[in-house]
Scaffold this active site. Sequence first.
Site, PDB file in Angstrom:
ATOM      1  N   CYS A 161       3.655   2.174  13.069  1.00 20.37           N
ATOM      2  CA  CYS A 161       4.488   2.831  12.071  1.00 20.37           C
ATOM      3  C   CYS A 161       5.217   4.023  12.659  1.00 20.37           C
ATOM      4  CB  CYS A 161       3.638   3.279  10.894  1.00 20.37           C
ATOM      5  SG  CYS A 161       2.569   1.982  10.314  1.00 20.37           S
TER       6      CYS A 161
ATOM      7  N   THR B 239       8.995  -7.362 -13.211  1.00 18.55           N
ATOM      8  CA  THR B 239       8.499  -8.745 -13.244  1.00 18.55           C
ATOM      9  C   THR B 239       7.550  -8.986 -12.076  1.00 18.55           C
ATOM     10  OG1 THR B 239      10.499  -9.484 -14.326  1.00 18.55           O
ATOM     11  CG2 THR B 239       9.238 -11.170 -13.143  1.00 18.55           C
TER      12      THR B 239
ATOM     13  N   GLN C  52      -6.735  -0.795   5.427  1.00 22.10           N
ATOM     14  CA  GLN C  52      -7.273  -1.414   6.643  1.00 22.10           C
ATOM     15  C   GLN C  52      -8.718  -1.878   6.457  1.00 22.10           C
ATOM     16  OE1 GLN C  52      -5.674  -2.087   9.496  1.00 22.10           O
ATOM     17  NE2 GLN C  52      -3.748  -1.016   9.080  1.00 22.10           N
TER      18      GLN C  52
ATOM     19  N   SER D 119      -3.370  -3.843   0.397  1.00 23.11           N
ATOM     20  CA  SER D 119      -2.147  -4.536   0.794  1.00 23.11           C
ATOM     21  C   SER D 119      -2.489  -5.926   1.312  1.00 23.11           C
ATOM     22  CB  SER D 119      -1.450  -3.722   1.885  1.00 23.11           C
ATOM     23  OG  SER D 119      -0.231  -4.318   2.214  1.00 23.11           O
ATOM     24  N   ALA D 120      -1.783  -6.940   0.803  1.00 23.76           N
ATOM     25  CA  ALA D 120      -2.129  -8.325   1.149  1.00 23.76           C
ATOM     26  C   ALA D 120      -1.836  -8.668   2.611  1.00 23.76           C
ATOM     27  CB  ALA D 120      -1.389  -9.296   0.225  1.00 23.76           C
ATOM     28  N   HIS D 121      -0.759  -8.076   3.181  1.00 26.43           N
ATOM     29  CA  HIS D 121      -0.360  -8.528   4.519  1.00 26.43           C
ATOM     30  C   HIS D 121      -1.277  -8.032   5.633  1.00 26.43           C
ATOM     31  CE1 HIS D 121       1.805  -5.066   6.516  1.00 26.43           C
ATOM     32  NE2 HIS D 121       1.870  -4.615   5.264  1.00 26.43           N
TER      33      HIS D 121
ATOM     34  N   ASN E 152      -5.946   3.296  10.633  1.00 25.79           N
ATOM     35  CA  ASN E 152      -5.156   2.183  11.157  1.00 25.79           C
ATOM     36  C   ASN E 152      -4.934   2.257  12.669  1.00 25.79           C
ATOM     37  OD1 ASN E 152      -3.660   4.360   9.664  1.00 25.79           O
ATOM     38  ND2 ASN E 152      -2.000   3.607  10.932  1.00 25.79           N
TER      39      ASN E 152
ATOM     40  N   ALA F  23       0.807  -1.217   0.000  1.00 23.60           N
ATOM     41  CA  ALA F  23       0.000   0.000   0.000  1.00 23.60           C
ATOM     42  C   ALA F  23       0.843   1.272   0.000  1.00 23.60           C
ATOM     43  CB  ALA F  23      -0.939   0.002   1.202  1.00 23.60           C
TER      44      ALA F  23
HETATM   45  N1  PMP Z   1      -1.993   2.690   4.665  1.00 18.73           N
HETATM   46  C1  PMP Z   1      -2.499   2.282   5.835  1.00 18.73           C
HETATM   47  C2  PMP Z   1      -3.808   2.818   6.321  1.00 18.73           C
HETATM   48  C3  PMP Z   1      -1.801   1.327   6.584  1.00 18.73           C
HETATM   49  O1  PMP Z   1      -2.298   0.908   7.746  1.00 18.73           O
HETATM   50  C4  PMP Z   1      -0.563   0.823   6.105  1.00 18.73           C
HETATM   51  C5  PMP Z   1       0.239  -0.179   6.906  1.00 18.73           C
HETATM   52  N2  PMP Z   1       0.558   0.241   8.221  1.00 18.73           N
HETATM   53  C6  PMP Z   1      -0.082   1.302   4.879  1.00 18.73           C
HETATM   54  C7  PMP Z   1      -0.835   2.229   4.190  1.00 18.73           C
HETATM   55  C8  PMP Z   1       1.207   0.810   4.298  1.00 18.73           C
HETATM   56  O2  PMP Z   1       1.021  -0.485   3.789  1.00 18.73           O
HETATM   57  P1  PMP Z   1       2.216  -1.426   3.320  1.00 18.73           P
HETATM   58  O3  PMP Z   1       2.772  -2.019   4.566  1.00 18.73           O
HETATM   59  O4  PMP Z   1       1.555  -2.449   2.449  1.00 18.73           O
HETATM   60  O5  PMP Z   1       3.185  -0.592   2.566  1.00 18.73           O
END
Ligand code: PMP
Length: 405
Positions: A329, A243, A182, A202-204, A154, A74
Amino acid sequence: MLKFPIFMDNHSTTPMDPRVLEAMLPFFTEKFGNAASRNHSFGWEAERSVDQAREQIARLIHADPKEVIFTSGATESNNLAIKGVAQMYREKGNHVITSVTEHKAVLDTAKHLENEGFAVTYLPVDRDGLIDPEAVKSAITDKTVLISVMMANNEIGSISPVAEIGKIAKERGVLFHCDATQGVGKIPVHVQEMGIDLMSLSAHKMYGPKGIGALYVRKKGPRVRLAPMMDGGGHERGMRSGTLNVPGIVGFGAACELCGLEMEEEGKRLTQLRDRLREKIFGQLEEVYLNGHPTKRLPHNLNISFAYVEGESLLMGLKEIALSSGSACTTATLEPSYVLRALGVGSDLAHSSLRFGLGRFNTQEEVDYVGQRVIETVLRLREMSPLYEMAKEGVDLKNVQWTQH
Ligand code: PMP
């Protein structure tokens, strides 16, 4: 049986679902083809699997598979959406609208644009963390090229009035980007009904692998164009060369499919567990405050300030539990969370906050354990706190004249 440590920080990342891992495994070994290899079966197989994942992702957000552009996550999606639109539509205007509680991947990208001569409006939020759609409307000028507002926060889990903002953007002919990192997989997301033109995923954050994400880019009504950030082989309709990460993409697709199938049930279960945790804590502790909107919030999010207790000290006392004080973060710095500050939470209470992020693999037993341990630890820390003692004795701490010797 409880297993330690307990992970309850599912906004920072999520453990991968074993079913996702299973789908990915063959793509590290026998199915290793490059999805861009057009001249042999290894490439065809990889391309087919990528196409399938694109469909799985598109289905979850009600998009066309061709509108899904793969990225590394993301952060990259937010950069590509915001810088890509700003650069592509520079002739049309130089104004971008966003909000003060966005993730740093949006805020820092907006700052970058400011350094390049763009004007950015950072809209405030109310006490619950919500942006007012009317404020978005008033901020639009004939120079506005993009509105970027997140789907769900988040830290505090508040869910933005995305459809209302989308409607305003459409009426005024301004593109609308939504950081839905989120939200996707947790709450229903519909890019048509919500009027979203670009959306970061974002997949994770949804039980998929790290290092893979996507940007939804609307193809018609309007057809969104983007200046690419990376030059190269012209993959992903020229918007993101490189790729493709086939195992990651396959995992992302599988994760989306599972969320689509299980989101409703899972949302109910997590809401019930989250509310149970909140009720337990609020029932047994005084001077605790909920941060974020009481109902318009992600089913798995709980953010609480515990007056007279430092969030960091609280975490030290809860070493067998993975929680977050403020946003993961930003814990590299010990600044109070800018999100909580934006809601008008004082710096003391902002420093006293804990974020609980429940997830697919949390059990009721874990929730009860965490609740009990949080309560015990807060009580113990308050017992040692002279400030708490003074407050209990009725001293107004705001008016105390502290002397220094
Ligand atoms: N946007 C939001 C609202 C998020 O919570 C996060 C992850 N903390 C991100 C962006 C960044 O995502 P990524 O870890 O996939 O770069």
